[in-house]
Scaffold this motif. Structure first.
Motif, PDB file in Angstrom:
ATOM      1  N   ALA A 261      47.708  38.357  51.780  1.00 19.90           N
ATOM      2  CA  ALA A 261      46.426  38.766  52.359  1.00 19.90           C
ATOM      3  C   ALA A 261      45.548  39.382  51.285  1.00 19.90           C
ATOM      4  O   ALA A 261      46.046  39.945  50.301  1.00 19.90           O
ATOM      5  N   ILE A 262      44.255  39.242  51.496  1.00 22.94           N
ATOM      6  CA  ILE A 262      43.270  39.918  50.659  1.00 22.94           C
ATOM      7  C   ILE A 262      42.751  41.115  51.447  1.00 22.94           C
ATOM      8  O   ILE A 262      42.230  40.959  52.560  1.00 22.94           O
ATOM      9  N   ASP A 263      42.961  42.306  50.894  1.00 23.47           N
ATOM     10  CA  ASP A 263      42.500  43.536  51.552  1.00 23.47           C
ATOM     11  C   ASP A 263      40.981  43.628  51.479  1.00 23.47           C
ATOM     12  O   ASP A 263      40.372  43.331  50.438  1.00 23.47           O
ATOM     13  N   THR A 264      40.387  44.037  52.578  1.00 26.36           N
ATOM     14  CA  THR A 264      38.940  44.241  52.591  1.00 26.36           C
ATOM     15  C   THR A 264      38.625  45.563  53.276  1.00 26.36           C
ATOM     16  O   THR A 264      39.356  46.027  54.153  1.00 26.36           O
ATOM     17  N   ASP A 265      37.540  46.168  52.867  1.00 29.37           N
ATOM     18  CA  ASP A 265      37.043  47.403  53.475  1.00 29.37           C
ATOM     19  C   ASP A 265      35.538  47.283  53.554  1.00 29.37           C
ATOM     20  O   ASP A 265      34.855  47.210  52.523  1.00 29.37           O
ATOM     21  N   ASP A 266      35.040  47.213  54.794  1.00 28.72           N
ATOM     22  CA  ASP A 266      33.593  47.092  54.992  1.00 28.72           C
ATOM     23  C   ASP A 266      33.046  45.874  54.232  1.00 28.72           C
ATOM     24  O   ASP A 266      32.054  45.952  53.502  1.00 28.72           O
ATOM     25  N   ALA A 267      33.736  44.723  54.421  1.00 30.37           N
ATOM     26  CA  ALA A 267      33.342  43.440  53.821  1.00 30.37           C
ATOM     27  C   ALA A 267      33.329  43.482  52.295  1.00 30.37           C
ATOM     28  O   ALA A 267      32.572  42.754  51.650  1.00 30.37           O
ATOM     29  N   THR A 268      34.197  44.311  51.724  1.00 32.15           N
ATOM     30  CA  THR A 268      34.366  44.378  50.272  1.00 32.15           C
ATOM     31  C   THR A 268      35.837  44.213  49.948  1.00 32.15           C
ATOM     32  O   THR A 268      36.693  44.861  50.570  1.00 32.15           O
ATOM     33  N   ALA A 269      36.148  43.350  48.984  1.00 28.50           N
ATOM     34  CA  ALA A 269      37.535  43.166  48.574  1.00 28.50           C
ATOM     35  C   ALA A 269      38.019  44.414  47.848  1.00 28.50           C
ATOM     36  O   ALA A 269      37.358  44.912  46.929  1.00 28.50           O
ATOM     37  N   THR A 270      39.188  44.910  48.265  1.00 32.69           N
ATOM     38  CA  THR A 270      39.732  46.117  47.652  1.00 32.69           C
ATOM     39  C   THR A 270      41.105  45.888  47.026  1.00 32.69           C
ATOM     40  O   THR A 270      41.701  46.817  46.477  1.00 32.69           O
ATOM     41  N   GLY A 271      41.615  44.664  47.110  1.00 28.96           N
ATOM     42  CA  GLY A 271      42.917  44.358  46.538  1.00 28.96           C
ATOM     43  C   GLY A 271      43.626  43.296  47.348  1.00 28.96           C
ATOM     44  O   GLY A 271      43.002  42.576  48.143  1.00 28.96           O
ATOM     45  N   VAL A 272      44.931  43.204  47.161  1.00 33.98           N
ATOM     46  CA  VAL A 272      45.719  42.178  47.848  1.00 33.98           C
ATOM     47  C   VAL A 272      47.015  42.791  48.369  1.00 33.98           C
ATOM     48  O   VAL A 272      47.474  43.841  47.902  1.00 33.98           O
ATOM     49  N   VAL A 273      47.607  42.094  49.339  1.00 34.93           N
ATOM     50  CA  VAL A 273      48.902  42.464  49.892  1.00 34.93           C
ATOM     51  C   VAL A 273      49.896  41.364  49.523  1.00 34.93           C
ATOM     52  O   VAL A 273      49.605  40.174  49.664  1.00 34.93           O
ATOM     53  N   LEU A 274      51.071  41.776  49.047  1.00 31.17           N
ATOM     54  CA  LEU A 274      52.099  40.817  48.656  1.00 31.17           C
ATOM     55  C   LEU A 274      53.148  40.667  49.760  1.00 31.17           C
ATOM     56  O   LEU A 274      53.251  41.506  50.664  1.00 31.17           O
ATOM     57  N   ALA A 275      53.922  39.600  49.665  1.00 32.17           N
ATOM     58  CA  ALA A 275      54.933  39.314  50.677  1.00 32.17           C
ATOM     59  C   ALA A 275      55.971  40.418  50.777  1.00 32.17           C
ATOM     60  O   ALA A 275      56.560  40.632  51.842  1.00 32.17           O
ATOM     61  N   ASP A 276      56.210  41.135  49.689  1.00 24.76           N
ATOM     62  CA  ASP A 276      57.200  42.215  49.714  1.00 24.76           C
ATOM     63  C   ASP A 276      56.625  43.529  50.231  1.00 24.76           C
ATOM     64  O   ASP A 276      57.302  44.563  50.220  1.00 24.76           O
ATOM     65  N   GLY A 277      55.384  43.496  50.691  1.00 23.34           N
ATOM     66  CA  GLY A 277      54.756  44.676  51.260  1.00 23.34           C
ATOM     67  C   GLY A 277      53.919  45.490  50.296  1.00 23.34           C
ATOM     68  O   GLY A 277      53.187  46.395  50.708  1.00 23.34           O
ATOM     69  N   ARG A 278      54.013  45.201  49.020  1.00 21.40           N
ATOM     70  CA  ARG A 278      53.214  45.945  48.044  1.00 21.40           C
ATOM     71  C   ARG A 278      51.731  45.663  48.214  1.00 21.40           C
ATOM     72  O   ARG A 278      51.335  44.577  48.615  1.00 21.40           O
ATOM     73  N   ARG A 279      50.947  46.662  47.870  1.00 20.92           N
ATOM     74  CA  ARG A 279      49.501  46.499  47.820  1.00 20.92           C
ATOM     75  C   ARG A 279      49.049  46.726  46.380  1.00 20.92           C
ATOM     76  O   ARG A 279      49.467  47.689  45.742  1.00 20.92           O
ATOM     77  N   VAL A 280      48.222  45.828  45.889  1.00 20.22           N
ATOM     78  CA  VAL A 280      47.680  45.966  44.539  1.00 20.22           C
ATOM     79  C   VAL A 280      46.172  46.162  44.685  1.00 20.22           C
ATOM     80  O   VAL A 280      45.468  45.263  45.166  1.00 20.22           O
ATOM     81  N   ALA A 281      45.694  47.325  44.298  1.00 21.07           N
ATOM     82  CA  ALA A 281      44.273  47.642  44.434  1.00 21.07           C
ATOM     83  C   ALA A 281      43.476  46.971  43.329  1.00 21.07           C
ATOM     84  O   ALA A 281      43.963  46.751  42.216  1.00 21.07           O
ATOM     85  N   ALA A 282      42.239  46.631  43.646  1.00 21.55           N
ATOM     86  CA  ALA A 282      41.382  45.973  42.662  1.00 21.55           C
ATOM     87  C   ALA A 282      39.917  46.175  43.017  1.00 21.55           C
ATOM     88  O   ALA A 282      39.564  46.347  44.185  1.00 21.55           O
ATOM     89  N   ASP A 283      39.075  46.128  41.990  1.00 23.31           N
ATOM     90  CA  ASP A 283      37.630  46.129  42.183  1.00 23.31           C
ATOM     91  C   ASP A 283      37.096  44.709  42.321  1.00 23.31           C
ATOM     92  O   ASP A 283      35.974  44.512  42.785  1.00 23.31           O
ATOM     93  N   LEU A 284      37.912  43.746  41.875  1.00 17.98           N
ATOM     94  CA  LEU A 284      37.549  42.329  41.952  1.00 17.98           C
ATOM     95  C   LEU A 284      38.809  41.536  42.255  1.00 17.98           C
ATOM     96  O   LEU A 284      39.847  41.747  41.623  1.00 17.98           O
ATOM     97  N   VAL A 285      38.721  40.628  43.225  1.00 23.97           N
ATOM     98  CA  VAL A 285      39.799  39.680  43.505  1.00 23.97           C
ATOM     99  C   VAL A 285      39.264  38.287  43.223  1.00 23.97           C
ATOM    100  O   VAL A 285      38.203  37.898  43.731  1.00 23.97           O
ATOM    101  N   VAL A 286      39.983  37.550  42.390  1.00 22.89           N
ATOM    102  CA  VAL A 286      39.631  36.154  42.116  1.00 22.89           C
ATOM    103  C   VAL A 286      40.785  35.299  42.619  1.00 22.89           C
ATOM    104  O   VAL A 286      41.893  35.372  42.079  1.00 22.89           O
ATOM    105  N   SER A 287      40.541  34.514  43.644  1.00 23.67           N
ATOM    106  CA  SER A 287      41.597  33.638  44.148  1.00 23.67           C
ATOM    107  C   SER A 287      41.435  32.253  43.550  1.00 23.67           C
ATOM    108  O   SER A 287      40.395  31.607  43.698  1.00 23.67           O
ATOM    109  N   THR A 288      42.475  31.825  42.856  1.00 27.03           N
ATOM    110  CA  THR A 288      42.516  30.458  42.331  1.00 27.03           C
ATOM    111  C   THR A 288      43.533  29.637  43.102  1.00 27.03           C
ATOM    112  O   THR A 288      43.855  28.521  42.715  1.00 27.03           O
ATOM    113  N   ALA A 289      44.044  30.210  44.203  1.00 27.38           N
ATOM    114  CA  ALA A 289      44.892  29.442  45.106  1.00 27.38           C
ATOM    115  C   ALA A 289      44.036  28.382  45.789  1.00 27.38           C
ATOM    116  O   ALA A 289      42.799  28.416  45.730  1.00 27.38           O
ATOM    117  N   ASP A 290      44.682  27.430  46.435  1.00 26.30           N
ATOM    118  CA  ASP A 290      43.965  26.420  47.216  1.00 26.30           C
ATOM    119  C   ASP A 290      42.906  27.112  48.078  1.00 26.30           C
ATOM    120  O   ASP A 290      43.197  28.095  48.764  1.00 26.30           O
TER     121      ASP A 290
END
Length: 523
Positions: A261-290
């Motif tokens: 999942a891509i975390d969002t707060d008030d329509a702003t990307a704030t990081g991502v959620v991984l399958a193992d439950g970890r959250r990685v915070a970010a000021d920018l998310v670039v998805s190069t997945a399909d």
């Protein structure tokens, strides 16, 4: 403004470690971002992966090195050169073409260079040499226009499209957009082999020569005028080079890290959620997945720029049946690149893209024998053979496997392909000489790469899915969410993925020019 001017580096998370993800990470890190790449699989590379067994090493995806200036520009942005990072070998012939034996047409070796290409066309069809020269003049002009005006444009504004110099070209461009590549070629050449040589590049664009606009005749400038190169060691060396540069610039690359999942707060990307439950915070998310997977599975429903309803009206590239064959003995019948073209050309593409899709039989095939050029990819006395069969984009076709243990329909189709290759190319004992065999099918693309409908390349380059009509490199609804890869601007293929990474940087810098980023001055 570059992020490098900030007192504290801003954090970027790149989803996916294919060429687009690695390239984006390298450029972001060079621009001063703190970058983490999260790749779901155990190895980076994505579609441009690598597989080894019993001394054979296979590239699992792209195998044509075209648009060398795009690679060179990218490497120069990172302070190096393609010559320094890769050992590039020109191929001669560029490729070999076989026709259905029932047609009675001889195989052709296609050599790059204007003189060689026009001589070949003239030898096949009197008058075709001069016609090809004019065709290539037009192709070169269209290619230059694409690079300077279309491919590097983020289309945040229409300024590039309203440039007077471009508007003056509209009378020449309009017909190239209004008719298909196939009709453009058929008006000029009669021999089916010549038509197929000029029409087949549509497959590199994820489409059919009957479906892509004739502006894409520019592709023939690449193989017939410029030439075809091969990076010694295989295309995995391109991935390794960009990974190396990304890490040298400070990017951290983590494999086995599946983003759910891509975390969002008030329509702003704030990081991502991984399958193992970890959250990685970010000021920018670039998805190069399909992109379909990103939009419909990772982005919250209310914030999707391209929801499922949008995809229902779009056309994927074809799927692919891939064969990786380790063969005992030599195969001089095959060049480094070999193409097998069916006699009923239109029916072949109707099988793939038509209303009643099916696996073509016989099929038009692409065959790569890198061991013709590179002794490192196969044991001594053996050949490395990669076969790509364009098929409908439908994961229901099944999944492949090793040593014939894929789904029955997939393995049966692979058996037919091996028989066709043996018959058409004069290798009667081919099946008996295979010592390593693996198949990959649309079901694998869907399961392993989250590819929409199991497609092999991305969104097809139809007129409605090219240039300003292609998905942009940033979300319209989520601030701080960008995209790169084969389904976003500018399109399909390794060079396009490098450009897509550069478009992310251009947006961040507020650069709305239609051309490439200026390269650093070399001292």
């Amino acid at each position: 403004m570059s992020a490098g001017s900030q007192s504290e580096p801003r954090r970027a998370v790149v989803v996916g470690g294919g060429i687009a993800g690695l390239a984006t990470a390298a450029l972001l890190a060079t621009d001063g971002w703190s970058v983490t790449v999260l790749e779901a699989r155990d190895e980076v590379g994505g579609r441009a992966g690598s597989w080894e067994q019993d001394g054979f090493r296979f590239d699992t995806g792209p195998s044509w090195y075209l648009m060398p200036e795009v690679f060179e520009h990218f490497f120069r942005l990172l302070g190096t050169t393609a010559e320094r990072e890769l050992d590039l070998v020109p191929l001669d012939p560029a490729y070999r073409v076989y026709s259905d034996p029932r047609s009675g047409l001889d195989p052709l070796d296609v050599h790059s260079g204007r003189d060689a290409a026009t001589a070949l066309f003239e030898s096949v069809e009197p008058g075709a040499g001069a016609k090809l020269s004019a065709y290539l003049d037009s192709a070169g002009d269209a290619y230059d226009l694409a690079v300077t005006r279309f491919l590097y444009d983020t289309y945040e504004t229409t300024a590039g499209l309203r440039d007077p110099a471009l508007l003056r070209r509209v009378p020449q461009l309009a017909p190239l957009l209004a008719r298909s590549l196939a009709s453009h070629v058929e008006r000029r050449f009669d021999d089916p082999r010549l038509r197929q040589i000029l029409g087949y590049p549509a497959v590199f664009l994820g489409g059919s020569p009957y479906g892509v606009p004739s502006l894409y005749h520019l592709m023939s400038h690449l193989d017939l005028d410029e030439g075809v190169l091969y990076p010694r060691g295989g295309f995995v060396e391109i991935i390794r080079a960009i990974e190396r540069l990304a890490e040298a610039s400070g990017a951290v690359i983590e494999t086995g890290a599946r983003v759910v999942a891509i975390d969002t707060d008030d329509a702003t990307a704030t990081g991502v959620v991984l399958a193992d439950g970890r959250r990685v915070a970010a000021d920018l998310v670039v998805s190069t997945a399909d992109l379909h997977h990103t939009e419909t599975a990772l982005v919250p429903a209310g914030l999707q720029s391209y929801p499922e309803s949008w995809w229902a009206k779009r056309e994927p590239s074809p799927g692919a049946l891939l064969l990786f064959l380790g063969v005992e003995g030599s195969l001089p019948q095959l060049a480094h690149h070999t193409l097998l073209f069916t006699e009923d050309w239109r029916a072949n593409f109707d099988d793939i893209f038509g209303r009643r899709p099916r696996v073509p039989d016989p099929a038009s095939l692409y065959v790569c024998r890198p061991s013709a050029t590179d002794t490192a990819v196969a044991p001594a006395g053996h050949e490395n053979v990669f076969v790509l069969v364009p098929v409908p984009a439908d994961p229901a076709f099944g999944r492949g496997g090793v040593d014939g243990d894929g789904d029955p329909a997939v393995e049966a189709a692979a058996d037919r392909v091996i028989e066709q290759l043996a018959s058409w190319c004069g290798i009667p004992d081919l099946a008996d000489r295979i010592v390593v065999r693996r198949t990959v099918a649309p079901g694998d693309f869907a399961a392993d790469l989250n590819a929409w409908r199991g497609n092999a390349l991305g969104l097809a380059h139809t007129l409605g899915q090219s240039a300003m009509f292609r998905p942009r490199n940033a979300s319209r609804k989520v601030e701080g969410l960008s995209y790169a890869g084969g389904s976003a601007l500018p399109g399909i293929g390794l060079p396009m993925c490098l450009i897509s990474a550069e478009l992310v940087i251009k947006r961040l810098r507020g650069d709305r020019s239609p051309g490439p980023i200026a390269e650093p001055v070399r001292v």
